[in-house]
Design a protein around this motif. Structure first.
Motif, PDB file in Angstrom:
ATOM      1  N   LEU A 144      87.799  65.727  25.385  1.00  0.00           N
ATOM      2  CA  LEU A 144      87.122  65.621  26.674  1.00  0.00           C
ATOM      3  C   LEU A 144      86.008  64.573  26.624  1.00  0.00           C
ATOM      4  O   LEU A 144      85.817  63.806  27.567  1.00  0.00           O
ATOM      5  CB  LEU A 144      86.552  66.984  27.070  1.00  0.00           C
ATOM      6  N   ARG A 145      85.281  64.538  25.512  1.00  0.00           N
ATOM      7  CA  ARG A 145      84.199  63.553  25.369  1.00  0.00           C
ATOM      8  C   ARG A 145      84.751  62.127  25.312  1.00  0.00           C
ATOM      9  O   ARG A 145      84.227  61.205  25.925  1.00  0.00           O
ATOM     10  CB  ARG A 145      83.395  63.877  24.114  1.00  0.00           C
ATOM     11  N   ILE A 146      85.854  61.918  24.574  1.00  0.00           N
ATOM     12  CA  ILE A 146      86.446  60.586  24.498  1.00  0.00           C
ATOM     13  C   ILE A 146      87.020  60.169  25.851  1.00  0.00           C
ATOM     14  O   ILE A 146      86.968  58.993  26.224  1.00  0.00           O
ATOM     15  CB  ILE A 146      87.531  60.547  23.408  1.00  0.00           C
ATOM     16  N   SER A 147      87.550  61.128  26.609  1.00  0.00           N
ATOM     17  CA  SER A 147      88.224  60.798  27.865  1.00  0.00           C
ATOM     18  C   SER A 147      87.281  60.240  28.923  1.00  0.00           C
ATOM     19  O   SER A 147      87.736  59.600  29.871  1.00  0.00           O
ATOM     20  CB  SER A 147      88.935  62.035  28.416  1.00  0.00           C
ATOM     21  N   VAL A 148      85.988  60.486  28.794  1.00  0.00           N
ATOM     22  CA  VAL A 148      85.019  59.975  29.778  1.00  0.00           C
ATOM     23  C   VAL A 148      84.152  58.868  29.178  1.00  0.00           C
ATOM     24  O   VAL A 148      83.111  58.516  29.728  1.00  0.00           O
ATOM     25  CB  VAL A 148      84.123  61.116  30.319  1.00  0.00           C
ATOM     26  N   THR A 149      84.571  58.326  28.048  1.00  0.00           N
ATOM     27  CA  THR A 149      83.812  57.270  27.382  1.00  0.00           C
ATOM     28  C   THR A 149      84.139  55.912  27.977  1.00  0.00           C
ATOM     29  O   THR A 149      85.301  55.595  28.243  1.00  0.00           O
ATOM     30  CB  THR A 149      84.126  57.262  25.875  1.00  0.00           C
ATOM     31  N   ASP A 150      83.121  55.115  28.176  1.00  0.00           N
ATOM     32  CA  ASP A 150      83.290  53.734  28.621  1.00  0.00           C
ATOM     33  C   ASP A 150      83.159  52.837  27.395  1.00  0.00           C
ATOM     34  O   ASP A 150      82.060  52.599  26.889  1.00  0.00           O
ATOM     35  CB  ASP A 150      82.234  53.386  29.679  1.00  0.00           C
ATOM     36  N   MET A 151      84.289  52.366  26.878  1.00  0.00           N
ATOM     37  CA  MET A 151      84.263  51.546  25.667  1.00  0.00           C
ATOM     38  C   MET A 151      83.695  50.155  25.929  1.00  0.00           C
ATOM     39  O   MET A 151      83.267  49.481  24.993  1.00  0.00           O
ATOM     40  CB  MET A 151      85.671  51.428  25.077  1.00  0.00           C
ATOM     41  N   GLY A 158      83.910  46.658  23.686  1.00  0.00           N
ATOM     42  CA  GLY A 158      84.286  47.066  22.347  1.00  0.00           C
ATOM     43  C   GLY A 158      85.482  47.987  22.342  1.00  0.00           C
ATOM     44  O   GLY A 158      86.117  48.250  23.365  1.00  0.00           O
ATOM     45  N   ILE A 159      85.815  48.490  21.173  1.00  0.00           N
ATOM     46  CA  ILE A 159      86.957  49.407  21.034  1.00  0.00           C
ATOM     47  C   ILE A 159      86.496  50.693  20.366  1.00  0.00           C
ATOM     48  O   ILE A 159      87.258  51.328  19.644  1.00  0.00           O
ATOM     49  CB  ILE A 159      88.094  48.755  20.232  1.00  0.00           C
ATOM     50  N   ASP A 160      85.250  51.078  20.624  1.00  0.00           N
ATOM     51  CA  ASP A 160      84.696  52.279  20.024  1.00  0.00           C
ATOM     52  C   ASP A 160      84.923  53.455  20.959  1.00  0.00           C
ATOM     53  O   ASP A 160      84.295  53.547  22.014  1.00  0.00           O
ATOM     54  CB  ASP A 160      83.198  52.093  19.763  1.00  0.00           C
ATOM     55  N   PRO A 161      85.831  54.392  20.627  1.00  0.00           N
ATOM     56  CA  PRO A 161      86.072  55.533  21.513  1.00  0.00           C
ATOM     57  C   PRO A 161      84.911  56.521  21.537  1.00  0.00           C
ATOM     58  O   PRO A 161      84.867  57.399  22.404  1.00  0.00           O
ATOM     59  CB  PRO A 161      87.332  56.175  20.931  1.00  0.00           C
ATOM     60  N   PHE A 162      83.981  56.376  20.588  1.00  0.00           N
ATOM     61  CA  PHE A 162      82.811  57.259  20.545  1.00  0.00           C
ATOM     62  C   PHE A 162      81.544  56.507  20.963  1.00  0.00           C
ATOM     63  O   PHE A 162      80.453  56.793  20.477  1.00  0.00           O
ATOM     64  CB  PHE A 162      82.629  57.845  19.139  1.00  0.00           C
ATOM     65  N   ALA A 163      81.711  55.554  21.879  1.00  0.00           N
ATOM     66  CA  ALA A 163      80.552  54.833  22.398  1.00  0.00           C
ATOM     67  C   ALA A 163      79.612  55.808  23.103  1.00  0.00           C
ATOM     68  O   ALA A 163      80.055  56.815  23.655  1.00  0.00           O
ATOM     69  CB  ALA A 163      81.007  53.745  23.371  1.00  0.00           C
ATOM     70  N   PRO A 164      78.309  55.562  23.076  1.00  0.00           N
ATOM     71  CA  PRO A 164      77.355  56.501  23.683  1.00  0.00           C
ATOM     72  C   PRO A 164      77.637  56.715  25.167  1.00  0.00           C
ATOM     73  O   PRO A 164      77.975  55.771  25.888  1.00  0.00           O
ATOM     74  CB  PRO A 164      75.998  55.824  23.464  1.00  0.00           C
ATOM     75  N   ILE A 165      77.495  57.955  25.605  1.00  0.00           N
ATOM     76  CA  ILE A 165      77.648  58.276  27.029  1.00  0.00           C
ATOM     77  C   ILE A 165      76.290  58.552  27.670  1.00  0.00           C
ATOM     78  O   ILE A 165      76.229  58.901  28.847  1.00  0.00           O
ATOM     79  CB  ILE A 165      78.580  59.490  27.222  1.00  0.00           C
ATOM     80  N   ILE A 166      75.221  58.406  26.896  1.00  0.00           N
ATOM     81  CA  ILE A 166      73.861  58.562  27.423  1.00  0.00           C
ATOM     82  C   ILE A 166      73.133  57.236  27.244  1.00  0.00           C
ATOM     83  O   ILE A 166      72.992  56.746  26.121  1.00  0.00           O
ATOM     84  CB  ILE A 166      73.099  59.692  26.717  1.00  0.00           C
ATOM     85  N   ASP A 167      72.692  56.649  28.353  1.00  0.00           N
ATOM     86  CA  ASP A 167      72.025  55.350  28.344  1.00  0.00           C
ATOM     87  C   ASP A 167      70.517  55.562  28.455  1.00  0.00           C
ATOM     88  O   ASP A 167      70.029  56.200  29.384  1.00  0.00           O
ATOM     89  CB  ASP A 167      72.515  54.506  29.515  1.00  0.00           C
ATOM     90  N   THR A 168      69.776  55.028  27.476  1.00  0.00           N
ATOM     91  CA  THR A 168      68.313  55.154  27.467  1.00  0.00           C
ATOM     92  C   THR A 168      67.636  53.784  27.535  1.00  0.00           C
ATOM     93  O   THR A 168      66.459  53.652  27.209  1.00  0.00           O
ATOM     94  CB  THR A 168      67.855  55.894  26.202  1.00  0.00           C
ATOM     95  N   ALA A 169      68.398  52.769  27.964  1.00  0.00           N
ATOM     96  CA  ALA A 169      67.850  51.404  27.953  1.00  0.00           C
ATOM     97  C   ALA A 169      66.716  51.230  28.946  1.00  0.00           C
ATOM     98  O   ALA A 169      65.752  50.507  28.690  1.00  0.00           O
ATOM     99  CB  ALA A 169      68.962  50.404  28.257  1.00  0.00           C
ATOM    100  N   ALA A 170      66.775  51.874  30.094  1.00  0.00           N
ATOM    101  CA  ALA A 170      65.758  51.693  31.141  1.00  0.00           C
ATOM    102  C   ALA A 170      64.559  52.606  30.958  1.00  0.00           C
ATOM    103  O   ALA A 170      63.724  52.715  31.851  1.00  0.00           O
ATOM    104  CB  ALA A 170      66.385  51.936  32.517  1.00  0.00           C
ATOM    105  N   GLY A 171      64.457  53.268  29.826  1.00  0.00           N
ATOM    106  CA  GLY A 171      63.346  54.170  29.585  1.00  0.00           C
ATOM    107  C   GLY A 171      63.571  55.572  30.110  1.00  0.00           C
ATOM    108  O   GLY A 171      62.708  56.433  29.970  1.00  0.00           O
ATOM    109  N   SER A 172      64.719  55.800  30.719  1.00  0.00           N
ATOM    110  CA  SER A 172      65.061  57.138  31.218  1.00  0.00           C
ATOM    111  C   SER A 172      66.484  57.467  30.782  1.00  0.00           C
ATOM    112  O   SER A 172      67.278  56.575  30.486  1.00  0.00           O
ATOM    113  CB  SER A 172      64.944  57.193  32.744  1.00  0.00           C
ATOM    114  N   TRP A 173      66.761  58.724  30.771  1.00  0.00           N
ATOM    115  CA  TRP A 173      68.081  59.179  30.335  1.00  0.00           C
ATOM    116  C   TRP A 173      69.054  59.075  31.499  1.00  0.00           C
ATOM    117  O   TRP A 173      68.791  59.558  32.598  1.00  0.00           O
ATOM    118  CB  TRP A 173      68.010  60.623  29.838  1.00  0.00           C
TER     119      TRP A 173
END
Length: 309
Positions: A36-43, A46-61
């Motif tokens: 389920l976690r891999i199925s909603v991943t935005d690669m 790249g080709i990393d199926p375990f790419a992060p699904i939480i973005d903290t770049a803007a200082g917020s989750w």
């Protein structure tokens, strides 16, 4: 100080009940959550199926979920909603799984009935014959059917030598060869639950039906079949569920036009290297099987509880 007997019984009961739950959590729920976690991943690029699904770049989750992996299963801009190759693969898989289940029931029920009514001294030998194929490699058994059904295989050579046909029949890589292979492999999974159910049936019920004037066929349909309903359901589930996701038999014995969902998942994961879409296909396949089962058992438990009231 010795603990009370009631406490020991409760502890033992919780342990016995807890072991299957732990097993399911480790070997079903945990792998399902990974899918389920891999199925909603935005690669992304790249080709990393375990790419992060939480973005903290803007200082917020921020939760980043790619639902397009699911939407693309049921809709395509060119074909329209519901006409994708994935939906066709699901339909094909369900169709052949249902046909295999039906053929296993037609073949397995008489065999299980014969085993249950045989003398107790020969029942172990009959059970061994049913389980004997499991002593051989799964792939070897499937490849054996290729040698039997090939154009120059055992069956065609036998029919030609008997004068029944003049030239080889095209039996391999067809719908029939795939159904034959799947029925052969999964028939024991139908026979064993039916046998376990039929062997416990009280034969005095059949004797009473005969005394009341019922024919053997009528007694079979009115007594034997209803009493073996749980064995039929259990055997059908044991055959239908793995047949939906079957990959090896359709690849070795089936035709190229019969694309089942197991082959599509394999292509998406290893040929296209699209793990999220392959995981989404697997999650949908699991839900297609489990949701109807959950509703069935819920309605069955409700009917059983109403029957006791």
């Amino acid at each position: 100080m010795k603990k009370p007997l009631r406490f020991q019984l409760n502890l033992g009961r919780r342990f016995v009940i807890g072991v299957p739950y732990i097993w399911l959590l480790l070997f079903f729920m945990f792998p399902f959550l990974i899918l389920l976690r891999i199925s909603v991943t935005d690669m992304g690029a790249g080709i990393d199926p375990f790419a992060p699904i939480i973005d903290t770049a803007a200082g917020s989750w921020r939760l980043v979920l790619r639902l397009q992996n699911y939407l693309s299963i049921f809709s395509d801009g060119a074909l329209g909603a519901g006409n994708t190759i994935y939906v066709d693969a699901y339909k094909t898989s369900l169709k052949y799984a249902a046909l295999t289940t039906l053929s296993c029931l037609v073949i397995g029920y008489p065999f299980a009935y014969f085993m249950a009514r045989a003398r107790p001294s020969i029942r172990p030998a009959l059970l061994m014959l049913v389980m004997l194929p499991f002593w051989t490699s799964f792939l070897l058994r499937v490849y054996a059917w290729k040698g039997i059904l090939a154009d120059q295989g055992v069956l065609n050579n036998l029919l030609i030598s008997l004068g029944i046909i003049q030239e080889p029949l095209a039996m391999l890589y067809t719908d029939v060869s795939m159904l034959v292979g799947m029925t052969y492999v999964y028939c024991p999974f139908m026979i064993l639950p039916l046998y376990a159910n039929l062997v416990k049936m009280d034969v005095r019920l059949l004797e009473a039906a005969h005394d009341l004037g019922a024919s053997a066929w009528k007694a079979f349909w009115l007594i034997t079949v209803p009493l073996s309903k749980s064995g039929i359901v259990a055997g059908s589930m044991l055959v239908f569920i793995p047949c939906v996701g079957e990959f090896v038999i359709p690849s070795l014995l089936g035709g190229a036009e019969n694309i089942m969902i197991g082959r599509v998942v394999w292509d998406e994961m290893f040929s296209s290297n699209n793990w999220p879409r392959a995981s989404a296909l697997s999650v949908v396949m699991i839900l297609v099987i489990l949701v109807p089962l959950a509703f069935y058992y819920r309605s069955k438990d409700k009917n059983d509880s109403e029957g006791w009231v």
